[in-house]
Design an enzyme around this catalytic site. Structure first.
Site, short mmCIF file in Angstrom:
data_model
loop_
_atom_site.label_atom_id
_atom_site.label_comp_id
_atom_site.label_asym_id
_atom_site.label_seq_id
_atom_site.Cartn_x
_atom_site.Cartn_y
_atom_site.Cartn_z
N HIS A 189 48.87 9.06 56.52
CA HIS A 189 49.19 9.34 55.14
C HIS A 189 50.58 8.54 54.87
O HIS A 189 51.34 8.49 53.81
CB HIS A 189 49.75 10.66 55.10
CG HIS A 189 48.52 11.66 54.58
ND1 HIS A 189 48.31 11.92 53.46
CD2 HIS A 189 47.77 12.05 55.54
CE1 HIS A 189 47.26 12.82 53.71
NE2 HIS A 189 47.02 12.98 54.72
N THR A 487 50.41 11.60 44.25
CA THR A 487 49.40 12.25 43.51
C THR A 487 49.91 12.70 42.12
O THR A 487 49.39 12.95 41.22
CB THR A 487 48.76 13.62 44.20
OG1 THR A 487 49.95 14.20 44.51
CG2 THR A 487 48.00 13.10 45.28
N LYS A 491 48.77 13.36 37.93
CA LYS A 491 48.95 14.61 37.06
C LYS A 491 49.68 14.39 35.83
O LYS A 491 49.23 14.96 34.78
CB LYS A 491 49.76 15.68 37.93
CG LYS A 491 49.44 16.00 39.31
CD LYS A 491 50.57 16.68 40.04
CE LYS A 491 50.29 17.08 41.42
NZ LYS A 491 51.31 17.46 42.45
C1 LIG Z 1 52.37 16.67 43.21
C2 LIG Z 1 53.14 17.11 44.05
C3 LIG Z 1 54.05 16.55 44.93
C4 LIG Z 1 53.50 15.26 45.30
O1 LIG Z 1 54.18 14.51 44.15
P1 LIG Z 1 54.21 12.72 44.44
O2 LIG Z 1 54.98 12.16 42.97
O3 LIG Z 1 52.80 12.07 44.64
O4 LIG Z 1 55.27 12.53 45.42
C5 LIG Z 1 55.08 17.16 45.52
N1 LIG Z 1 55.50 18.49 45.16
C6 LIG Z 1 54.80 19.08 44.27
C7 LIG Z 1 55.17 20.62 43.98
C8 LIG Z 1 53.56 18.61 43.29
O5 LIG Z 1 53.13 19.63 42.73
#
Ligand SMILES: *Cc1c(COP(=O)(O)O)cnc(C)c1O
Length: 521
Positions: A189, A487, A491
């Site tokens: 990761h 990720t 979103k």
């Molecule tokens: C999706 C998510 C992350 C990861 O976000 P990145 O922008 O990919 O680092 C971290 N914390 C929460 C609560 C999330 O929903």
């Protein structure tokens, strides 16, 4: 308790720590005896999980640690109250709290115990299930079982599986190794060195003496293999070793044992192959795969953005909720004025709701017609919240000093959501900085109605769900090469925010999908 957790006390297993190990050959059979080891019980709790519109219910098995001894009444009666409960407390602390570190490892004794506890309990259960269904032909295990080493945290499953197959099931090293090397797959990761797990050898040996013996033998055999592949290259051998400089390197243990290794985006996998794991890639190039991370569209549209879900379904039906590729049917509405108007209304409604949340939690009034520029993710130097704050300060200064700029400035609300591990001091200071800059800007009448800065505390999935659907701009500005995948970026994109980002992690593949007019590199 939690009604969805079903305790299974009858499936409790034992996990042993510490003590001394005595090995022997009795009548041609290897035996292993423990002295002074400490037993902790692992009790399973099962959580039933069903998917969307599916008849399948899966089982998530969680483990709770317990002391095999009740409170020691003898100690209690003799007045030694602390000693009476100490053992019990020490056993139960193992499953009490999760280390909050993100992309960082500290090598703490409790953390090592937690990892081994979860790994050992789970493997004992897996082997028992296999035996119940298939009998004792262990060579069939790779046909029925795959174990995913998701980041290096469960790597001890590899030597633990060797231990169980040899010490408990009576297999020889070669038989056990052949099984183990066809059961485990490893996902990396991160490429940041502070996140790659390593354990002090002395601590590991003290807490897990038998597992340590197996790790030592794995390393001895690895060195023989490396000397064949890379003869006399001692620097390379050391870099690839499981044990070196009195430390145990968990990523190397995975690379030396797993049948599959993957990174979490194309770019990240290329960095693994060409850079940090290049020597393993040259040796086993058919083991390496790129598997780009993904997110569940059912949480990140269908569940968190009901109005958008309704709009999409009214145009293309509901099947996209099961097959996300059907979202491409929306393309024909991209220029449809009525659709665009409805989409904009939904975005504004989400912004109004977020503005209410901000008023309630931060007592800051924000304008839902300003641009919502959002950066929410764990707080980390490589994610560069700091750079974002400096940019906000630059805009603030320019609004004050440059009238033409101020007149043309479209009002903006900068929103941060982030949390950091308690010991990550610089991250905590950046949180303090964001809050202080916010206090200054939000209370400066010269920039009133132009610029606001909000930091939402206790960043979580629940907060992310409110923030992401209300964002106009998605900040994905990591130091290039450091964000393995990301990720959060996906979103935001799903909910119609424009991305500002570095060409890093999965942003690269998102650019290929959405084109340069939806993501600004
Ligand atoms: C999706 C998510 C992350 C990861 O976000 P990145 O922008 O990919 O680092 C971290 N914390 C929460 C609560 C999330 O929903």
């Amino acid at each position: 308790g939690n009604a969805w957790e079903i305790a299974r006390p009858e499936e409790t297993v034992e996990v042993k720590f510490g003590g001394e190990v005595y090995t022997d050959w009795v009548d041609g059979k290897f035996t292993c005896r423990y002295n002074n080891s400490h037993t902790i019980l692992a009790m399973p709790y099962d959580v039933p999980l069903c998917g969307y519109d599916s008849k399948i219910v899966n089982k998530l098995r969680l483990w709770s640690s317990k002391s095999p001894d009740h409170m020691n009444m003898q100690e209690f009666n003799s007045g030694n109250y602390v000693r009476a409960v100490e053992e019990k407390e020490l056993a139960e602390v193992i499953s009490k709290v999760l280390y909050p570190e993100d992309n960082h490892t500290e090598g703490k004794e409790l953390r090592l115990k937690q990892q081994y506890f979860l790994v050992s309990a789970t493997l004992q259960w897996i082997l028992k299930e296999f035996e119940n269904r298939n009998g004792q032909d262990w060579s069939k295990l790779p046909d029925k079982v795959v174990i995913h080493i998701n980041d290096t945290h469960p790597t001890m499953a590899i030597p633990e599986m060797m231990r169980l197959l040899m010490d408990e099931k009576g297999l020889g090293w070669d038989e056990a190794w052949d099984i183990v090397t066809h059961v485990f797959a490893y996902t990396n990761h991160t490429v940041m060195s502070e996140a790659l797990e390593k354990w002090p050898l002395d601590m590991f040996r003290k807490i897990l003496p038998r597992v340590y013996m197996i790790v030592e033998e794995m390393n001895r055999r690895l060195m023989i293999r490396l000397n064949e592949v890379y003869p006399n290259d001692s620097a390379k051998h050391k870099y690839m070793a499981i044990i070196s400089d009195n430390q145990i390197f968990m990523a190397n243990m995975c690379l030396a044992s797993c049948f599959a290794v993957n990174g979490v985006s194309k770019l990240h996998t290329d960095i693994l192959k060409q850079d940090i794991f290049a020597d393993y890639y040259n040796m086993n190039n058919d083991h390496f795969y790129a598997i780009t991370n993904g997110i569940t569209f059912r949480r990140w549209i269908a569940n968190c953005n009901p109005e958008l879900t309704e709009l999409i379904s009214s145009k293309i039906g509901k099947n996209w909720i099961k097959d996300a590729s059907e979202l491409s049917k929306l393309k024909k509405y991209a220029k449809d004025p009525a659709f665009k108007k409805q989409f904009a209304e939904i975005k504004r409604n989400n912004k109004v709701r977020l503005a209410q949340y901000i008023k309630e939690h931060n007592d800051i009034v924000v304008n839902p017609d300003s641009i919502f520029d959002v950066q929410c993710k764990r707080l980390h130097e490589y994610k560069r919240q700091m750079m974002n704050v400096l940019h906000i300060l630059a805009e603030y200064n320019r609004i004050i000093e440059d009238n033409v700029y101020a007149e043309n400035y479209y009002p903006k609300t900068y929103i941060f959501g982030a949390k950091a591990a308690p010991g990550y001091k610089r991250a905590k200071l950046i949180i303090k900085l964001i809050n202080s800059v916010g206090d200054m800007i939000n209370n400066d009448p010269r920039v009133k109605d132009k610029i606001k800065v909000v930091f939402l505390e206790n960043y979580s999935v629940s907060i992310a769900e409110k923030l992401i659907i209300a964002a106009d701009i998605s900040e994905q500005i990591s130091t290039a090469g450091k964000e393995a995948s990301g990720t959060g970026n996906m979103k935001f994109m799903l909910n119609g925010a424009l991305t500002i980002g570095t060409l890093d992690g999965a942003n690269v593949e998102m650019l290929e999908q959405v084109g340069e007019d939806n993501i600004y590199i």
